[in-house]
Write an enzyme that holds these catalytic residues in place. Sequence first.
Site, mmCIF file in Angstrom:
data_model
loop_
_atom_site.group_PDB
_atom_site.id
_atom_site.type_symbol
_atom_site.label_atom_id
_atom_site.label_comp_id
_atom_site.label_asym_id
_atom_site.label_seq_id
_atom_site.Cartn_x
_atom_site.Cartn_y
_atom_site.Cartn_z
ATOM 1 N N ASN A 9 -15.058 1.745 -13.624
ATOM 2 C CA ASN A 9 -15.278 2.167 -12.242
ATOM 3 C C ASN A 9 -14.388 3.389 -12.011
ATOM 4 O O ASN A 9 -13.173 3.264 -11.835
ATOM 5 C CB ASN A 9 -14.910 1.013 -11.305
ATOM 6 N N ARG A 94 -19.968 1.587 -12.809
ATOM 7 C CA ARG A 94 -20.346 1.652 -11.405
ATOM 8 C C ARG A 94 -20.700 3.104 -11.111
ATOM 9 O O ARG A 94 -19.885 4.005 -11.314
ATOM 10 C CB ARG A 94 -19.163 1.237 -10.542
ATOM 11 N N HIS A 182 -22.158 -0.190 -1.345
ATOM 12 C CA HIS A 182 -21.566 -1.509 -1.639
ATOM 13 C C HIS A 182 -22.623 -2.490 -2.163
ATOM 14 O O HIS A 182 -22.474 -3.704 -2.049
ATOM 15 C CB HIS A 182 -20.888 -2.122 -0.394
ATOM 16 N N GLY A 213 -13.001 0.546 1.980
ATOM 17 C CA GLY A 213 -14.300 0.959 2.507
ATOM 18 C C GLY A 213 -14.905 -0.277 3.148
ATOM 19 O O GLY A 213 -14.656 -1.385 2.667
ATOM 20 N N ARG A 242 -11.856 6.332 7.151
ATOM 21 C CA ARG A 242 -13.099 6.963 7.623
ATOM 22 C C ARG A 242 -13.451 6.430 9.009
ATOM 23 O O ARG A 242 -13.247 5.249 9.281
ATOM 24 C CB ARG A 242 -14.248 6.655 6.655
ATOM 25 N N ASP A 284 -3.492 0.223 5.471
ATOM 26 C CA ASP A 284 -3.410 -1.123 4.904
ATOM 27 C C ASP A 284 -3.388 -2.141 6.049
ATOM 28 O O ASP A 284 -2.470 -2.140 6.872
ATOM 29 C CB ASP A 284 -2.133 -1.241 4.053
ATOM 30 N N ARG A 286 -2.721 -5.193 6.156
ATOM 31 C CA ARG A 286 -1.531 -6.074 6.203
ATOM 32 C C ARG A 286 -0.405 -5.425 7.005
ATOM 33 O O ARG A 286 0.267 -6.081 7.793
ATOM 34 C CB ARG A 286 -1.022 -6.363 4.777
ATOM 35 N N GLU A 380 -17.591 -7.218 -8.015
ATOM 36 C CA GLU A 380 -18.512 -6.155 -8.423
ATOM 37 C C GLU A 380 -18.480 -5.935 -9.930
ATOM 38 O O GLU A 380 -19.500 -5.633 -10.544
ATOM 39 C CB GLU A 380 -18.141 -4.850 -7.683
HETATM 40 P P1 AMP Z 1 -10.496 -3.708 -1.204
HETATM 41 O O1 AMP Z 1 -10.957 -2.306 -0.969
HETATM 42 O O2 AMP Z 1 -11.622 -4.721 -1.164
HETATM 43 O O3 AMP Z 1 -9.631 -3.870 -2.409
HETATM 44 O O4 AMP Z 1 -9.569 -4.089 0.055
HETATM 45 C C1 AMP Z 1 -8.403 -3.381 0.342
HETATM 46 C C2 AMP Z 1 -7.953 -3.724 1.735
HETATM 47 O O5 AMP Z 1 -7.738 -5.142 1.839
HETATM 48 C C3 AMP Z 1 -6.655 -3.062 2.157
HETATM 49 O O6 AMP Z 1 -6.808 -2.440 3.417
HETATM 50 C C4 AMP Z 1 -5.686 -4.224 2.298
HETATM 51 O O7 AMP Z 1 -4.779 -4.025 3.302
HETATM 52 C C5 AMP Z 1 -6.603 -5.362 2.655
HETATM 53 N N1 AMP Z 1 -5.969 -6.665 2.403
HETATM 54 C C6 AMP Z 1 -5.665 -7.240 1.230
HETATM 55 N N2 AMP Z 1 -5.038 -8.419 1.431
HETATM 56 C C7 AMP Z 1 -4.947 -8.596 2.780
HETATM 57 C C8 AMP Z 1 -4.398 -9.600 3.633
HETATM 58 N N3 AMP Z 1 -3.805 -10.686 3.144
HETATM 59 N N4 AMP Z 1 -4.484 -9.424 4.960
HETATM 60 C C9 AMP Z 1 -5.078 -8.327 5.477
HETATM 61 N N5 AMP Z 1 -5.615 -7.354 4.736
HETATM 62 C C10 AMP Z 1 -5.547 -7.476 3.396
#
Ligand code: AMP
Length: 394
Positions: A9, A94, A182, A213, A242, A284, A286, A380
């Site tokens: 990817n 991908r 996606h 995303g 975005r 992020d 979190r 994925e």
């Molecule tokens: P992905 O693109 O699917 O890998 O997701 C990434 C996003 O997931 C980031 O914005 C992270 O902050 C969010 N994320 C991962 N773990 C958590 C969590 N425990 N609580 C809130 N957001 C999370």
Amino acid sequence: MEKVILVLNAGSSSLKFSLFALPAAGEMRPLAVGQVEGLGTAPRLKAKDGQGEVIADTRWSTAEVANPAQALQEIIGLLRSRFQENELAGVGHRVVHGGPDYSAPLLISAEALEKLDTFVPLAPLHQPHNLAAIRAVQQARPELAQVACFDTAFHRTQSMIADLYGLPYEYYERGIRRYGFHGLSYEYIAATLPAVAPEIANGRVVVAHLGSGASMCAIHNGRSVGSSMGFTALDGLMMGTRPGNMDPGIVLYLLQQEGMSAKQIEDLLYKRSGLLGLSGIGNDMRVLEASDSPRARLAIDLFTYRIARELGGLAAVLGGLDALVFTAGIGENSARIRQLVCEKARWLGVELDEAANDQNGSRISSADSRVSVWVVPTNEELMIARHTRKLLGL
Ligand code: AMP
């Protein structure tokens, strides 16, 4: 020698990989997962084996590992030395864009690659990296069979009405239409529902893929009938960086009144907006959830408002709603975001089971919720490995 499949990817600054064993029976499992990140700035290879043990953590200068081709050489070198008893039988990629026609994965040939090059203008920030990875494999191991798996393919079951924009018809013919993205994630979820939630697998389901995303997809009988992303991955929900759906007049205003260049607007829309731009803190989730800044709260409120609003639209496309599924980084892990969305979806018949939601699922709606709600982790890479195995007859 036991055969294995490599899944790649390729992004603008990273090359992610997974190596899958091919057991005679049962699901494929990764033998190794990792990535070269920081291409162009601070290249670093990080990898773990199937048990989660670190098997590589190496940093280089940008002169030592300058591009995806060199990153791939490092990955192949690592896998060769760690998995000497395995034979690499094929590579699955991908690829973000399969254009209007490809509704299934594609075996790479010279002609196929030429055709995929014509989709570069449709996804200029992603497609060139995906295709560079295919070419890098051709260079390093010309004998290897390669398969392109498209993020748009799953949505090709959508009706023409779902694909159209209200522009003059010739624009549709020129390829300006809703593609949706996606797709590999949605396809994996659709393929997983019969096992984890058989009662909804043939129903009217909206899947919310909430990661860095983010998009949503309306699925009926396992097929995509509508999606929030359109011509590009900018449309629909607000995302990490975005803005999601916005009045195209804003772009005209920025060009004509504020004198921004196309490049500056691209940077604004892909990298500086969304959760990051609104909160001023970061993308992020979190970090935003832990913050007591009013702007972090504003960003979370708009994020969930837009999801709830899109949910209403997709429920209308489906003619009703049987289930809502959360997936990807935020969807799988954030009880708070799911709770905020479900509160806004009560009118649709959504009732959350708070305890199940706090434990991340898998069914997180109450027993008598008219619409059931689920957390289903996406995968994925496994979807790409399955397609590659099938297409190569391995
Ligand atoms: P992905 O693109 O699917 O890998 O997701 C990434 C996003 O997931 C980031 O914005 C992270 O902050 C969010 N994320 C991962 N773990 C958590 C969590 N425990 N609580 C809130 N957001 C999370």
